[in-house]
Design a protein around this motif. Structure first.
Motif, PDB file in Angstrom:
ATOM      1  N   ILE A 116     -11.248 -13.202  26.206  1.00 34.50           N
ATOM      2  CA  ILE A 116     -10.484 -14.442  26.289  1.00 34.50           C
ATOM      3  C   ILE A 116     -10.187 -14.743  27.752  1.00 34.50           C
ATOM      4  O   ILE A 116      -9.752 -13.870  28.499  1.00 34.50           O
ATOM      5  CB  ILE A 116      -9.178 -14.352  25.480  1.00 34.50           C
ATOM      6  CG1 ILE A 116      -9.475 -14.369  23.975  1.00 34.50           C
ATOM      7  CG2 ILE A 116      -8.234 -15.512  25.837  1.00 34.50           C
ATOM      8  CD1 ILE A 116      -8.260 -14.249  23.086  1.00 34.50           C
ATOM      9  N   ALA A 117     -10.446 -15.993  28.135  1.00 35.23           N
ATOM     10  CA  ALA A 117     -10.153 -16.447  29.497  1.00 35.23           C
ATOM     11  C   ALA A 117      -9.019 -17.462  29.451  1.00 35.23           C
ATOM     12  O   ALA A 117      -9.000 -18.336  28.586  1.00 35.23           O
ATOM     13  CB  ALA A 117     -11.385 -17.076  30.139  1.00 35.23           C
ATOM     14  N   CYS A 118      -8.103 -17.338  30.383  1.00 35.39           N
ATOM     15  CA  CYS A 118      -6.925 -18.197  30.403  1.00 35.39           C
ATOM     16  C   CYS A 118      -6.675 -18.702  31.821  1.00 35.39           C
ATOM     17  O   CYS A 118      -6.603 -17.903  32.768  1.00 35.39           O
ATOM     18  CB  CYS A 118      -5.708 -17.416  29.910  1.00 35.39           C
ATOM     19  SG  CYS A 118      -4.139 -18.294  30.021  1.00 35.39           S
ATOM     20  N   VAL A 119      -6.577 -20.015  31.989  1.00 35.11           N
ATOM     21  CA  VAL A 119      -6.217 -20.610  33.266  1.00 35.11           C
ATOM     22  C   VAL A 119      -4.700 -20.732  33.338  1.00 35.11           C
ATOM     23  O   VAL A 119      -4.068 -21.279  32.420  1.00 35.11           O
ATOM     24  CB  VAL A 119      -6.877 -21.994  33.443  1.00 35.11           C
ATOM     25  CG1 VAL A 119      -6.365 -22.675  34.715  1.00 35.11           C
ATOM     26  CG2 VAL A 119      -8.397 -21.860  33.486  1.00 35.11           C
ATOM     27  N   VAL A 120      -4.116 -20.227  34.403  1.00 35.47           N
ATOM     28  CA  VAL A 120      -2.661 -20.240  34.563  1.00 35.47           C
ATOM     29  C   VAL A 120      -2.263 -21.487  35.347  1.00 35.47           C
ATOM     30  O   VAL A 120      -2.724 -21.725  36.465  1.00 35.47           O
ATOM     31  CB  VAL A 120      -2.176 -18.977  35.300  1.00 35.47           C
ATOM     32  CG1 VAL A 120      -0.649 -18.984  35.403  1.00 35.47           C
ATOM     33  CG2 VAL A 120      -2.661 -17.727  34.587  1.00 35.47           C
ATOM     34  N   HIS A 121      -1.410 -22.311  34.742  1.00 38.03           N
ATOM     35  CA  HIS A 121      -0.941 -23.538  35.389  1.00 38.03           C
ATOM     36  C   HIS A 121       0.558 -23.692  35.114  1.00 38.03           C
ATOM     37  O   HIS A 121       1.184 -22.831  34.477  1.00 38.03           O
ATOM     38  CB  HIS A 121      -1.736 -24.750  34.878  1.00 38.03           C
ATOM     39  CG  HIS A 121      -1.783 -24.866  33.386  1.00 38.03           C
ATOM     40  ND1 HIS A 121      -0.730 -25.319  32.618  1.00 38.03           N
ATOM     41  CD2 HIS A 121      -2.782 -24.578  32.504  1.00 38.03           C
ATOM     42  CE1 HIS A 121      -1.068 -25.314  31.344  1.00 38.03           C
ATOM     43  NE2 HIS A 121      -2.310 -24.871  31.240  1.00 38.03           N
ATOM     44  N   LYS A 122       1.130 -24.759  35.604  1.00 34.26           N
ATOM     45  CA  LYS A 122       2.574 -24.917  35.497  1.00 34.26           C
ATOM     46  C   LYS A 122       3.053 -24.954  34.049  1.00 34.26           C
ATOM     47  O   LYS A 122       4.170 -24.540  33.739  1.00 34.26           O
ATOM     48  CB  LYS A 122       3.020 -26.182  36.239  1.00 34.26           C
ATOM     49  CG  LYS A 122       4.524 -26.234  36.537  1.00 34.26           C
ATOM     50  CD  LYS A 122       4.882 -27.447  37.371  1.00 34.26           C
ATOM     51  CE  LYS A 122       4.430 -27.332  38.800  1.00 34.26           C
ATOM     52  NZ  LYS A 122       5.222 -26.335  39.567  1.00 34.26           N
ATOM     53  N   GLY A 123       2.209 -25.420  33.146  1.00 40.71           N
ATOM     54  CA  GLY A 123       2.610 -25.527  31.751  1.00 40.71           C
ATOM     55  C   GLY A 123       2.693 -24.205  31.013  1.00 40.71           C
ATOM     56  O   GLY A 123       3.462 -24.074  30.061  1.00 40.71           O
ATOM     57  N   ASN A 124       1.905 -23.197  31.438  1.00 38.60           N
ATOM     58  CA  ASN A 124       1.904 -21.917  30.723  1.00 38.60           C
ATOM     59  C   ASN A 124       2.279 -20.730  31.593  1.00 38.60           C
ATOM     60  O   ASN A 124       2.224 -19.583  31.139  1.00 38.60           O
ATOM     61  CB  ASN A 124       0.530 -21.672  30.085  1.00 38.60           C
ATOM     62  CG  ASN A 124      -0.563 -21.405  31.105  1.00 38.60           C
ATOM     63  OD1 ASN A 124      -0.346 -21.552  32.306  1.00 38.60           O
ATOM     64  ND2 ASN A 124      -1.743 -21.024  30.641  1.00 38.60           N
ATOM     65  N   VAL A 125       2.652 -20.970  32.851  1.00 44.07           N
ATOM     66  CA  VAL A 125       2.865 -19.877  33.782  1.00 44.07           C
ATOM     67  C   VAL A 125       3.959 -18.915  33.323  1.00 44.07           C
ATOM     68  O   VAL A 125       3.913 -17.719  33.626  1.00 44.07           O
ATOM     69  CB  VAL A 125       3.189 -20.432  35.196  1.00 44.07           C
ATOM     70  CG1 VAL A 125       4.529 -21.173  35.212  1.00 44.07           C
ATOM     71  CG2 VAL A 125       3.160 -19.322  36.233  1.00 44.07           C
ATOM     72  N   ALA A 126       4.907 -19.385  32.546  1.00 45.05           N
ATOM     73  CA  ALA A 126       6.013 -18.523  32.112  1.00 45.05           C
ATOM     74  C   ALA A 126       5.603 -17.544  31.027  1.00 45.05           C
ATOM     75  O   ALA A 126       6.205 -16.472  30.894  1.00 45.05           O
ATOM     76  CB  ALA A 126       7.190 -19.382  31.627  1.00 45.05           C
ATOM     77  N   ASN A 127       4.564 -17.908  30.250  1.00 44.67           N
ATOM     78  CA  ASN A 127       4.234 -17.050  29.108  1.00 44.67           C
ATOM     79  C   ASN A 127       2.741 -16.886  28.851  1.00 44.67           C
ATOM     80  O   ASN A 127       2.343 -16.487  27.760  1.00 44.67           O
ATOM     81  CB  ASN A 127       4.906 -17.578  27.844  1.00 44.67           C
ATOM     82  CG  ASN A 127       4.578 -19.038  27.576  1.00 44.67           C
ATOM     83  OD1 ASN A 127       3.558 -19.540  28.034  1.00 44.67           O
ATOM     84  ND2 ASN A 127       5.451 -19.716  26.845  1.00 44.67           N
ATOM     85  N   ALA A 128       1.904 -17.185  29.830  1.00 53.62           N
ATOM     86  CA  ALA A 128       0.456 -17.058  29.620  1.00 53.62           C
ATOM     87  C   ALA A 128       0.064 -15.637  29.218  1.00 53.62           C
ATOM     88  O   ALA A 128      -0.868 -15.445  28.426  1.00 53.62           O
ATOM     89  CB  ALA A 128      -0.298 -17.491  30.870  1.00 53.62           C
TER      90      ALA A 128
END
Length: 333
Positions: free
Chosen positions: A152-164
């Motif tokens: 699984i690949a996940c891009v970290v941005h302001k919307g998910n940075v707290a719980n990615a």
């Protein structure tokens, strides 16, 4: 003066952009804008045969969305028959039951890995930048019931940075390998400042992930990601997407065009997938790949004074290259 390095007989890995269209419209996608084209089936299969002869270790199938190519299964079969390991990078939307079953039938964990991209298992968060979350989650659940090797690949941005990082506990141990990366300053991403991270946010995430991953096996992340985490994940991100005035890494360390290349749907051979407008090595639609690999165009990309990504323009029109000219004016490669 730096000694000129010898060129490998073949890249370690080749990324084929088999399609130049997608069924998602991710806000930060570096592959956009899409042309709507796809690789000619006959030529791409010929290329795979060339890779086998040259000794390429692995092929990554990307796009766009690679599963939309009508001959995607045949391309995978041809690679595996030539003992080339295959990575398929998918957004998960078009992973139908039939396609999943066929991938499970023709591949093994030793010769194939499927990477599915998703930013959160929360549809509201994932849809902020990507969309069609429910379809992706359904496909992931289906894939996890097979023998396929999944990442699984996940891009970290302001919307998910707290719980990615919570995406790990949602899928581990059904999925045993995860990849995280900061949102990049692509042209698409710069149009969505609400997603861009500042350095403090990025650093906080990587420090948190460093601590969180201790409860899992050491191979939970890709080797390159583990290196990034050991350096605290310091990334060149900032809210204004301004350019740094000094290099963020040793320019001689860039591997673009040395160990890996990208081939577009038009068969342009690129040293770098991010600086695609500045790293063209040649075109292999009508030429053997070997000729492009050893061409003068490829040589210019490899021996540039600094990486092609330094030519990418900031919103104000400046380039990192402009700031580095005094530093590298006397550099001879």
């Amino acid at each position: 003066m730096n000694a000129r390095q010898e060129v490998l007989r073949a890249p370690f890995t080749v990324c084929l952009w088999v399609t130049d269209y997608c069924n998602l419209d991710c806000k930060y996608c570096y592959a956009k804008p899409f042309s709507g084209r796809r690789m000619d089936s006959a030529r791409v299969l010929e290329l795979v045969d060339e890779f086998v002869e040259m000794g390429v270790f692995d092929v990554t199938l990307a796009g766009g969305e690679p599963t939309l190519h009508p001959e995607i299964l045949e391309i995978i079969r041809r690679c595996i028959a030539g003992r080339i390991r295959v990575g398929l990078l998918s957004n998960g939307v078009s992973l139908s039951d039939r396609l999943i079953d066929e991938l499970d039938r023709i591949t093994t964990r030793q010769d194939f890995i499927l990477q599915v991209s998703i930013d959160s298992v929360d549809p509201q968060v994932n849809d902020m930048a990507r969309g069609k979350t429910r379809r992706v989650l359904d496909a992931l659940d289906r894939v996890c019931r097979t023998g396929l090797e999944v990442q699984i690949a996940c891009v970290v941005h302001k919307g998910n940075v707290a719980n990615a990082h919570r995406i790990i506990e949602a899928y581990y141990p059904r999925v045993k390998r995860f990849h995280f990366l900061n949102i990049q300053r692509t042209a698409s991403a710069l149009e969505h400042p609400e997603l861009l991270l500042d350095e403090a946010e990025a650093l906080d995430f990587w420090m948190r992930l460093n601590e969180y991953e201790k409860q899992f096996p050491e191979d939970l992340f890709l080797p390159s990601l583990r290196v990034q985490m050991r350096t605290l994940g310091h990334a060149s991100v900032d809210p204004q997407a301004s350019l740094h005035t000094t290099a963020s890494f040793d320019c001689g360390a860039c591997s673009a065009g040395w160990t890996h290349v990208n081939i577009t749907s038009d068969f342009d051979v690129l040293g770098c997938d991010i600086a695609k407008d500045h790293s063209r090595m040649g075109n292999c639609r009508d030429l053997p790949f070997r000729e492009v690999w050893f061409s003068e165009g490829a040589d210019r990309i490899r021996h540039a004074a600094y990486p092609a990504c330094y030519k990418i323009k900031a919103p104000d029109g400046s380039k990192l290259e402009d700031h580095l000219k005094p530093q590298y004016a006397a550099t001879v490669w």
